[in-house]
Design a protein around this motif. Structure first.
Motif, PDB file in Angstrom:
ATOM      1  N   ARG A   1      32.030  -9.249  24.153  1.00 17.67           N
ATOM      2  CA  ARG A   1      31.810  -7.848  24.519  1.00 17.67           C
ATOM      3  C   ARG A   1      32.381  -7.548  25.907  1.00 17.67           C
ATOM      4  O   ARG A   1      33.024  -6.513  26.113  1.00 17.67           O
ATOM      5  CB  ARG A   1      30.321  -7.533  24.472  1.00 17.67           C
ATOM      6  N   THR A   2      32.146  -8.452  26.851  1.00 12.21           N
ATOM      7  CA  THR A   2      32.649  -8.245  28.211  1.00 12.21           C
ATOM      8  C   THR A   2      34.174  -8.302  28.240  1.00 12.21           C
ATOM      9  O   THR A   2      34.821  -7.523  28.949  1.00 12.21           O
ATOM     10  CB  THR A   2      32.060  -9.303  29.162  1.00 12.21           C
ATOM     11  N   ALA A   3      34.749  -9.219  27.472  1.00 10.23           N
ATOM     12  CA  ALA A   3      36.214  -9.311  27.400  1.00 10.23           C
ATOM     13  C   ALA A   3      36.799  -8.014  26.849  1.00 10.23           C
ATOM     14  O   ALA A   3      37.801  -7.493  27.374  1.00 10.23           O
ATOM     15  CB  ALA A   3      36.618 -10.504  26.541  1.00 10.23           C
ATOM     16  N   ALA A   4      36.176  -7.470  25.806  1.00 13.69           N
ATOM     17  CA  ALA A   4      36.677  -6.230  25.212  1.00 13.69           C
ATOM     18  C   ALA A   4      36.574  -5.072  26.197  1.00 13.69           C
ATOM     19  O   ALA A   4      37.482  -4.229  26.285  1.00 13.69           O
ATOM     20  CB  ALA A   4      35.895  -5.920  23.938  1.00 13.69           C
TER      21      ALA A   4
ATOM     22  N   GLY B   1      39.463  -5.338  28.520  1.00 12.88           N
ATOM     23  CA  GLY B   1      40.786  -5.461  27.923  1.00 12.88           C
ATOM     24  C   GLY B   1      41.372  -6.857  28.055  1.00 12.88           C
ATOM     25  O   GLY B   1      42.595  -7.010  28.174  1.00 12.88           O
ATOM     26  N   LEU B   2      40.520  -7.888  28.046  1.00  9.93           N
ATOM     27  CA  LEU B   2      40.970  -9.267  28.220  1.00  9.93           C
ATOM     28  C   LEU B   2      40.958 -10.014  26.893  1.00  9.93           C
ATOM     29  O   LEU B   2      40.226  -9.661  25.966  1.00  9.93           O
ATOM     30  CB  LEU B   2      40.064  -9.987  29.230  1.00  9.93           C
ATOM     31  N   THR B   3      41.767 -11.069  26.810  1.00  5.67           N
ATOM     32  CA  THR B   3      41.881 -11.877  25.603  1.00  5.67           C
ATOM     33  C   THR B   3      41.223 -13.229  25.811  1.00  5.67           C
ATOM     34  O   THR B   3      41.370 -13.852  26.869  1.00  5.67           O
ATOM     35  CB  THR B   3      43.358 -12.090  25.226  1.00  5.67           C
ATOM     36  N   ILE B   4      40.496 -13.685  24.818  1.00  4.36           N
ATOM     37  CA  ILE B   4      39.845 -14.999  24.866  1.00  4.36           C
ATOM     38  C   ILE B   4      40.759 -16.038  24.220  1.00  4.36           C
ATOM     39  O   ILE B   4      41.257 -15.828  23.106  1.00  4.36           O
ATOM     40  CB  ILE B   4      38.496 -14.967  24.127  1.00  4.36           C
TER      41      ILE B   4
END
Length: 310
Positions: free
Chosen positions: A201-204, A207-210
């Motif tokens: 959720r925090t990545a989204a 706008g970050l990719t895991i």
């Protein structure tokens, strides 16, 4: 209308899904559907609205749900009162890290103050504890990021920070940004896990990719793989306390902090326990122990915060 129908109806409302309720009640779905249909026909009203997501109560169904809870609670209370030889019993679930840090203290505190209470402890990941609570296999749980659910109450107790966990140490253990943490290939729990959900959720939001290297359901499995240098992990600090002390794993705080909330969650049965105030006091005292072990990465919430009724 009979007690079995009321029990089945309450379970359907709490599960919000006929298939899930049938699984939890361990009966065939057609048999469950027939019991609900007979209840509706006997009362002459529609109790459930069926939709693509499952079921929800109609206005009449909501009224019956509240009354059914009262009736079933009274039946359980009467059953206990007429059994003079019965001891109170509570089935308590904790996460693996909580079992290690506060499990023994919690059990001893409750046993000393309520020797008449039989306590059994179960260790499992948070979302699995919630499943067990909803299946009536547990009465109380200490679990993280628990959603509201009809027929259950909860109280927020504590917040714990997530950390980046690696096999290689850093001289100053300096904090790392969330973006910096995601630059590592990661080993994460299964999607239903609260930590995984928080990270995704925090990545989204940013706008970050895991970079997901492995998905592992077991916390001990994640720690073993991280220790072997396979990839890094993002885990609550409490789950790696022993490994950090032994020097087999290393952590860096993530800034801004990623925090998950710990709840004491109970069923209606647990809410009727005479020893519940003693259990709550023991849990509150255990939060002090937990906070001390977290060296600034754990944050107790106000003891005055009222329970949240689900």
């Amino acid at each position: 209308m009979n007690l079995r129908q009321l029990k089945y109806f309450v379970r359907v409302i709490e599960a919000a899904n006929m298939t899930r309720a049938a699984d939890e009640l361990r009966i065939a779905q057609p048999a469950l559907g027939m019991q609900i249909k007979q209840l509706e026909e006997g009362l002459g009203v529609t109790l459930l609205t069926r939709h693509s997501r499952g079921v929800s109560p109609t206005a009449a169904g909501e009224k019956l749900f509240q009354r059914a809870i009262e009736i079933l609670d009274l039946v359980e209370l009467a059953r206990r009162e007429v059994r003079d030889d019965a001891r109170e019993a509570v089935r308590f679930g904790l996460t693996p890290s909580l079992m290690q840090i506060i499990g023994p203290e919690l059990l001893l505190r409750v046993s000393e103050r309520a020797p008449q209470l039989s306590v059994s402890l179960t260790e499992e990941m948070s979302h699995l504890l919630v499943d067990s609570l909803h299946r009536a296999e547990l009465d109380l749980i200490l679990a993280y990021e628990v959603l509201d659910a009809p027929g259950f109450w909860k109280r927020a107790l504590y917040q714990e920070d997530l950390v980046l966990v690696t096999a290689t140490g850093y001289p100053d253990e300096a904090p790392i940004t969330f973006a910096g943490a995601l630059a590592h290939p990661l080993i994460l729990p299964e999607p239903r896990d609260g930590v995984r959900s928080l990270v995704e959720r925090t990545a989204a939001e940013h706008g970050l990719t895991i970079r997901l290297e492995h998905e592992v359901r077991s916390i001990s499995g994640i720690k073993t793989l991280v220790a072997r240098g396979s990839a890094a992990g993002i885990l609550p600090y409490g789950t790696v306390l022993a490994e950090v002390a032994a020097g087999t794993l290393f952590v860096r705080p993530i800034m801004p902090a990623l925090r998950r909330t710990l709840y004491l969650v109970g069923s209606r049965k647990a809410g009727q326990l005479a020893a519940l105030p003693i259990i709550r006091d023991a849990v509150s005292a255990a939060m002090t122990t937990l906070s001390a072990a977290m060296v600034g990465l754990g944050h107790p919430l106000s003891a005055a915060e009222p329970p949240q009724n689900a």
